[in-house]
Design an enzyme around this catalytic site. Structure first.
Site, PDB file in Angstrom:
ATOM      1  N   LYS A  54      37.518  35.356  46.736  1.00 16.26           N
ATOM      2  CA  LYS A  54      37.757  34.927  45.351  1.00 16.26           C
ATOM      3  C   LYS A  54      37.665  33.399  45.254  1.00 16.26           C
ATOM      4  O   LYS A  54      37.080  32.859  44.318  1.00 16.26           O
ATOM      5  CB  LYS A  54      39.121  35.443  44.867  1.00 16.26           C
ATOM      6  N   GLN A  98      47.998  38.179  45.063  1.00 15.50           N
ATOM      7  CA  GLN A  98      47.306  39.217  45.844  1.00 15.50           C
ATOM      8  C   GLN A  98      48.308  40.294  46.258  1.00 15.50           C
ATOM      9  O   GLN A  98      49.390  39.981  46.743  1.00 15.50           O
ATOM     10  CB  GLN A  98      46.655  38.583  47.088  1.00 15.50           C
ATOM     11  N   ASP A 121      44.402  38.577  35.925  1.00 10.92           N
ATOM     12  CA  ASP A 121      44.157  39.803  36.699  1.00 10.92           C
ATOM     13  C   ASP A 121      44.767  41.025  35.998  1.00 10.92           C
ATOM     14  O   ASP A 121      44.728  42.129  36.531  1.00 10.92           O
ATOM     15  CB  ASP A 121      44.760  39.630  38.103  1.00 10.92           C
TER      16      ASP A 121
END
Ligand code: NAP
Length: 280
Positions: A54, A98, A121
């Site tokens: 990413k 994450q 996200d």
């Protein structure tokens, strides 16, 4: 046997990134560099790889990536404090935590601590609800990728019967809401679904989000159905038996090279969207 249309995620991703590059340049001219903060707690090697990918994708587009690494023994309070700092940091436009995080951490509390305007996200409870109501700013990236692939190839959604296998908060559930919002008739299947095969056999659009290698069999696919395989399992295989499903499908995503690359592009897109919205 007719060869199905290959839904090429790399092509879709390149198209998205070409558009983003122009928007990043325009932001740079205003003195703004879109910035994604990634938080990695612990030392899970796959998570570390995802975070690195990413970050690299950000740099390639001229964006910034701020990497925060925290030790495995991090407490919920410590993580919440870090997220709060990033919420208040005006140079950060998107925050990605994450997951999975180590088990002592309250993951839901951590996700929900992310400011909604930086939730690129789509992990917050509020973000999920906004997505379900069809006024989301940033849906989860993999569901957004699935919709982007359908749209790129102009595949009809309205009136189609979509069967989603999987109901996780980041994938199965939000993509079901997004398909519903686009007027598909949606069936959501999960581990307690009885006669799964019979449900999948009715689908015009199949979304595989199970996390089990080659779980969806070719004979379950109605001839002409569109198959989107979000799965990514050890050995680079998806949740669908590709060859079997391709024999019946009219269009199908490969693994790798399908949903995965578009997911990363959606993360970049949401971060650029956030940078523009936070700097009108
Ligand atoms: P997850 O949280 O483990 O959820 C899996 C879902 O599949 C659950 O809803 C589960 O049902 C359902 N399921 C499990 N076994 C089943 C069975 N035998 N029959 C029917 N349903 C079953 O996984 P996830 O995070 O949604 O990820 C799903 C897949 O997508 C994985 O392969 C993952 O690697 C991949 N993924 C890819 C990307 C990408 O960028 N391409 C991003 C995220 C995830 P219950 O709810 O009843 O347990």
């Amino acid at each position: 046997m007719k060869t199905p249309l290959l839904l090429d995620g790399v092509e879709v991703s390149n198209r998205i990134k070409a558009d983003l590059a122009k928007r990043v340049t325009a932001l740079n001219e205003k003195g703004i560099t879109p910035s994604l903060a990634t938080i990695l707690v612990g030392e899970d090697p796959s998570s570390a790889t995802y975070v690195r990918m990413k970050g690299n994708a950000c740099h390639k587009l001229g964006m910034e990536s701020k990497k925060i690494e925290m030790p495995t023994e991090t407490t919920t309070e410590e993580l919440l404090a870090t997220i709060q700092q990033l919420n208040e940091d005006h140079t950060v436009h998107g925050i990605l935590l994450q997951h999975p995080v180590p088990e002592q951490i309250d993951e839901r509390a951590a996700f929900d601590a992310i400011a909604i305007e930086k939730d690129v996200d789509g992990v917050t409870t509020l973000g999920f609800a906004q997505n379900a109501f069809n006024f989301a700013q940033y849906p989860s990236c993999t569901p957004a990728a699935i919709m982007a692939i359908l749209d790129h190839y102009d595949l009809p959604i309205e009136g189609k019967h979509a069967v989603v296998v999987g109901r996780s908060p980041i994938l199965g559930k939000p993509v079901s809401m997004m398909l519903l919002n686009r007027n598909a008739t949606v069936t959501i299947c999960h581990s307690r679904t009885s006669e799964l095969e019979a449900h999948v056999k009715q689908a015009d659009i199949v979304v595989a989000a199970v996390g089990r290698p080659e779980f969806i069999k070719g004979e379950w696919i109605k001839p002409g159905a569109v198959v989107l395989d979000a799965g990514y399992n050890k050995g680079n295989v998806g949740d669908c038996d590709y060859d079997g499903c391709a024999a019946n499908a009219s269009a199908i995503t490969p693994v790798p090279g399908g949903v995965g690359p578009v997911t990363i592009s959606m993360l970049l897109k949401h971060t650029v969207d956030a940078a523009e919205r936070l700097n009108p």
